[in-house]
Design a protein around this motif. Structure first.
Motif, PDB file in Angstrom:
ATOM      1  N   THR A 182       0.897  -1.258   0.214  1.00  0.00           N
ATOM      2  CA  THR A 182      -0.103   0.114   0.064  1.00  0.00           C
ATOM      3  C   THR A 182       0.830   1.337   0.051  1.00  0.00           C
ATOM      4  O   THR A 182       1.766   1.186   0.686  1.00  0.00           O
TER       5      THR A 182
ATOM      6  N   ALA B 127      -2.114  -1.098  -3.347  1.00  0.00           N
ATOM      7  CA  ALA B 127      -3.544  -0.430  -3.061  1.00  0.00           C
ATOM      8  C   ALA B 127      -3.049   1.144  -2.478  1.00  0.00           C
ATOM      9  O   ALA B 127      -1.847   1.305  -2.458  1.00  0.00           O
TER      10      ALA B 127
ATOM     11  N   GLU C 218      -3.569   4.716  -0.092  1.00  0.00           N
ATOM     12  CA  GLU C 218      -4.617   5.162   1.029  1.00  0.00           C
ATOM     13  C   GLU C 218      -4.073   6.712   1.572  1.00  0.00           C
ATOM     14  O   GLU C 218      -2.756   6.854   1.294  1.00  0.00           O
TER      15      GLU C 218
END
Length: 277
Positions: free
Chosen positions: A55, A104, A106
């Motif tokens: 991430t 991912a 974030e």
């Protein structure tokens, strides 16, 4: 801005108050940042950013994360105001995706695995920073392959930093009487592990290093869990074919906390002019 090929780097970020204490590791990080060619951007793999899949952090102006307690309250007032870089996050994600990972993204602030070393390395906070997570449920080989996927970033002027701890037994650091003496001697079970790792890192013995948990002396005592050593494997993988590392710093704090740092890659010798033994 001239783009300069960057090495990859592993640093031990130590306790959060490293930024306030004039220790050997503190001085090394400040000197290294002053003497190395400045990068275009920084991708830092923090042991304190744990996720199930790789991430990457997003956000133009990341907040601060004070993910600790029991230290000088002044630490809670420190701010590292470096910008983020969504373009770097997506570029790193693209490379990871091409290698078969499923990245991912974030919105995330800077945890102390990021801001502690960067405050010393680049105190002007004017270089864009993106954080990449570790996957504590995955093994060193997974993280080594992540580093291999990210190798092209070095030629794009991105400094890849693995931020963890060369040894990380907090039960030994925080004993029955609280935090150990910062200047306490390192016990044999710590130095034997560090010496084993150093021999294989400087020799580029990747197979032994990937199997450190079963091969290295006192591995489980020095790393009850893997997460603080996993950033090392990302930095090593990012070196490409030149996997032999150069130890650019060695010291210890609180007895059991080794603060060693390594540079990897063809340009490491030219980049790293600040050395400490």
């Amino acid at each position: 801005m001239t783009i300069v090929d960057q090495p990859s780097l592993f640093v031990s970020h130590g306790a959060p108050d490293l930024v306030l204490q004039e220790t050997e590791a503190h001085r090394f990080l400040k000197q290294w940042g002053q003497s190395a060619n400045p990068p275009k951007a920084i991708l830092i793999i923090s042991a304190h950013f744990e996720t199930e899949q790789p991430t990457l952090s997003l956000g133009d102006a990341p907040d601060m994360i004070y993910d600790f307690g029991g230290f000088d309250p002044k630490l809670q007032t420190l701010v590292y105001s470096a910008p983020g870089s969504d373009s770097l996050a997506y570029r790193a994600g693209e490379l990871l995706g091409q290698a078969g990972f499923h990245p991912a993204y974030e919105m995330r602030g800077f945890d102390h695995g990021t801001w502690v070393p960067l405050m010393l390395l680049y105190p002007d906070a004017n270089i864009p920073v993106v954080q990449l997570s570790v996957q504590p449920n995955e093994n060193p080989e997974h993280h080594f392959r992540m580093g291999q996927a990210l190798q092209p970033l070095r030629k794009e002027g991105v400094l890849i930093i693995g931020s963890g701890s060369f040894t990380h037994n907090l039960s030994a650091v925080f004993g029955r009487n609280g935090l150990a003496d910062r200047k306490a001697s390192a016990p044999l079970w710590v130095t034997e592990f560090a010496d084993w790792m150093d021999k294989r890192l400087t020799g580029g013995e990747i197979n032994d290093l990937l199997s450190y948990r079963t091969m290295a002396p006192h591995a489980k005592e020095n790393h009850p869990t893997d997460e603080h050593l996993l950033p090392l494997y990302v930095a090593m993988g990012a070196a490409g074919d030149d996997m032999a590392g150069e130890r650019v710093h060695r010291s210890h704090e609180f007895g059991a906390l080794m603060m060693d740092a390594y540079a990897f890659g063809n340009s490491s010798a030219a980049q790293v002019q600040a050395k400490s033994t």
